[in-house]
Design an enzyme around this catalytic site. Structure first.
Site, PDB file in Angstrom:
ATOM      1  N   TYR A 192       0.843  -1.208   0.000  1.00 23.62           N
ATOM      2  CA  TYR A 192       0.000   0.000   0.000  1.00 23.62           C
ATOM      3  C   TYR A 192       0.882   1.265   0.000  1.00 23.62           C
ATOM      4  CZ  TYR A 192      -4.400   2.505   0.785  1.00 23.62           C
ATOM      5  OH  TYR A 192      -5.501   3.318   0.662  1.00 23.62           O
TER       6      TYR A 192
ATOM      7  N   LYS B 273      -3.026   8.602   3.013  1.00 21.55           N
ATOM      8  CA  LYS B 273      -4.257   8.425   3.817  1.00 21.55           C
ATOM      9  C   LYS B 273      -4.066   8.972   5.237  1.00 21.55           C
ATOM     10  CE  LYS B 273      -7.057   6.379   0.869  1.00 21.55           C
ATOM     11  NZ  LYS B 273      -8.080   7.204   0.205  1.00 21.55           N
TER      12      LYS B 273
HETATM   13  N1  LIG Z   1     -11.666  -0.191  -2.695  1.00 18.32           N
HETATM   14  C1  LIG Z   1     -11.117  -0.301  -1.507  1.00 18.32           C
HETATM   15  O1  LIG Z   1     -10.688  -1.374  -1.087  1.00 18.32           O
HETATM   16  C2  LIG Z   1     -11.003   0.925  -0.630  1.00 18.32           C
HETATM   17  C3  LIG Z   1     -10.854   0.748   0.758  1.00 18.32           C
HETATM   18  C4  LIG Z   1     -10.739   1.875   1.569  1.00 18.32           C
HETATM   19  C5  LIG Z   1     -10.769   3.134   1.005  1.00 18.32           C
HETATM   20  N2  LIG Z   1     -10.900   3.267  -0.357  1.00 18.32           N
HETATM   21  C6  LIG Z   1     -10.916   4.619  -0.906  1.00 18.32           C
HETATM   22  O2  LIG Z   1     -12.139   4.856  -1.537  1.00 18.32           O
HETATM   23  C7  LIG Z   1     -11.954   5.914  -2.469  1.00 18.32           C
HETATM   24  C8  LIG Z   1     -12.606   5.508  -3.775  1.00 18.32           C
HETATM   25  O3  LIG Z   1     -11.849   4.455  -4.367  1.00 18.32           O
HETATM   26  P1  LIG Z   1     -12.552   3.194  -5.022  1.00 18.32           P
HETATM   27  O4  LIG Z   1     -11.999   1.984  -4.354  1.00 18.32           O
HETATM   28  O5  LIG Z   1     -14.000   3.398  -5.092  1.00 18.32           O
HETATM   29  O6  LIG Z   1     -11.904   3.153  -6.476  1.00 18.32           O
HETATM   30  P2  LIG Z   1     -12.298   3.955  -7.811  1.00 18.32           P
HETATM   31  O7  LIG Z   1     -11.136   3.721  -8.730  1.00 18.32           O
HETATM   32  O8  LIG Z   1     -13.626   3.563  -8.283  1.00 18.32           O
HETATM   33  O9  LIG Z   1     -12.336   5.464  -7.313  1.00 18.32           O
HETATM   34  C9  LIG Z   1     -11.204   6.302  -7.276  1.00 18.32           C
HETATM   35  C10 LIG Z   1     -11.611   7.550  -8.013  1.00 18.32           C
HETATM   36  O10 LIG Z   1     -10.572   8.529  -7.959  1.00 18.32           O
HETATM   37  C11 LIG Z   1     -10.657   9.209  -9.184  1.00 18.32           C
HETATM   38  N3  LIG Z   1      -9.467   9.994  -9.457  1.00 18.32           N
HETATM   39  C12 LIG Z   1      -8.179   9.588  -9.599  1.00 18.32           C
HETATM   40  N4  LIG Z   1      -7.408  10.640  -9.924  1.00 18.32           N
HETATM   41  C13 LIG Z   1      -8.226  11.721  -9.984  1.00 18.32           C
HETATM   42  C14 LIG Z   1      -8.039  13.087 -10.287  1.00 18.32           C
HETATM   43  N5  LIG Z   1      -6.827  13.589 -10.597  1.00 18.32           N
HETATM   44  N6  LIG Z   1      -9.105  13.926 -10.246  1.00 18.32           N
HETATM   45  C15 LIG Z   1     -10.337  13.458  -9.933  1.00 18.32           C
HETATM   46  N7  LIG Z   1     -10.588  12.172  -9.643  1.00 18.32           N
HETATM   47  C16 LIG Z   1      -9.527  11.321  -9.676  1.00 18.32           C
HETATM   48  C17 LIG Z   1     -10.848   8.084 -10.199  1.00 18.32           C
HETATM   49  O11 LIG Z   1     -11.265   8.566 -11.462  1.00 18.32           O
HETATM   50  C18 LIG Z   1     -11.908   7.281  -9.492  1.00 18.32           C
HETATM   51  O12 LIG Z   1     -13.189   7.756  -9.800  1.00 18.32           O
HETATM   52  C19 LIG Z   1     -10.470   6.168  -2.554  1.00 18.32           C
HETATM   53  O13 LIG Z   1     -10.116   7.242  -1.727  1.00 18.32           O
HETATM   54  C20 LIG Z   1      -9.908   4.884  -2.001  1.00 18.32           C
HETATM   55  O14 LIG Z   1      -8.602   5.049  -1.488  1.00 18.32           O
HETATM   56  C21 LIG Z   1     -11.037   2.192  -1.168  1.00 18.32           C
END
Ligand SMILES: NC(=O)c1ccc[n+]([C@@H]2O[C@H](COP(=O)([O-])OP(=O)(O)OC[C@H]3O[C@@H](n4cnc5c(N)ncnc54)[C@H](O)[C@@H]3O)[C@@H](O)[C@H]2O)c1
Length: 257
Positions: free
Chosen positions: A157, A164
């Protein structure tokens, strides 16, 4: 049950596709009547997000790369014009270079470090600052999405864990800034869910297996569970909660050996 959100408006950052946690949050808020603006990062994602948006109640759909201050400005100008005010911001945006999500953390480049922090941590402050004028006189709610890799070492990670940690600290500082105006900001620390971003972390399937074996509930979480917690944090049911990280992770964060 949370109160209905029919007189409320919100903006969602981070919808890439139907697996996005931001999409789960959007669905939960929309179902309670909140009028939404969905944003997507690049033109490549636009058609897909507009198609998804048809499932919601007439949302505004706009492009917003959070590394471009003019694009962020333009989103809030359009929200002001269209909605007149804003109650909620859901920040579900994160990015790190794929090559920095594998191997030793000490290989992180300066560029990769800065980019991960700009997109994944600083953008919360950037969008919150622009949201505040539209929240004036209302009880605004801001929610971001984080992961336990901020506080414990999760293999591969790497730089995203550091970003984060910065994001969660930002939540606390923002909470203190905006609380006196009646606004709140919280983070949801979600367990692992297979999404576009998650697939960039090397060995992600092993993380899912580990949670199934070792979390108190012996299962992984769903996007819907994250969306419902977002709904709670954006509703009056959580009026006394700010600056917090709420875990939606089948209880994994309490475990020791
Ligand atoms: N999926 C998991 O396991 C998990 C767990 C905990 C937290 N998260 C967090 O949840 C959030 C959403 O992630 P996700 O898992 O839904 O994946 P996802 O890939 O669907 O979402 C990430 C989003 O960030 C956007 N993004 C990236 N660069 C960008 C930029 N320059 N400008 C605007 N948008 C941008 C992407 O287009 C995407 O829509 C993130 O912060 C991620 O770290 C995810």
């Amino acid at each position: 049950m949370p109160s209905k959100l029919t007189d409320r408006t919100g903006v969602i950052f981070g919808v890439a596709n139907k697996r996005s946690l931001a999409w789960s949050c959007a669905k939960a808020l929309d179902a309670q009547g909140m009028r939404l603006c969905l944003t997507y990062a690049t033109d490549r994602l636009g058609d897909g997000v507009r198609k998804l948006a048809e499932e919601l109640n007439n949302p505004l759909v706009l492009r917003c790369d959070v590394t471009d201050p003019d694009e962020i400005d333009s989103v809030f100008v359009k929200i002001g014009d269209e909605f007149g005010h804003l109650d909620t911001v859901l920040h579900g945006v994160a990015f790190a270079k794929r090559e920095e999500l594998v191997g030793n953390f000490y290989h992180t480049t300066k560029d990769g470090y800065v980019l991960a922090h700009e997109v994944s941590a600083y953008s919360l402050t950037a969008v919150s600052r622009r949201a505040l004028p539209l929240m004036e006189g209302r009880e605004g709610t801001i929610v971001t999405l984080t992961y336990i890799g901020s506080e414990r070492v999760v293999r591969n990670y790497n730089v995203m864990g550091i970003a984060k940690a910065a994001l969660e600290a930002s939540v606390r500082y923002l909470a203190n800034d905006i609380g006196r105006h009646g606004h709140r900001v919280n983070a949801i620390s979600a367990g692992p869910i297979r999404t576009l971003s998650a697939s960039g972390v090397a060995g992600f399937s092993k993380i899912l297996d580990h949670i199934e074996e070792h979390s108190p509930m012996r299962r992984n979480i769903t996007g819907e569970e994250v969306g419902n917690t977002c709904l709670f944090l954006c509703s009056d049911m959580s009026r006394g909660i700010t600056g917090s990280t709420i875990y939606v992770d089948s209880g994994y964060h309490i475990m020791g050996v």
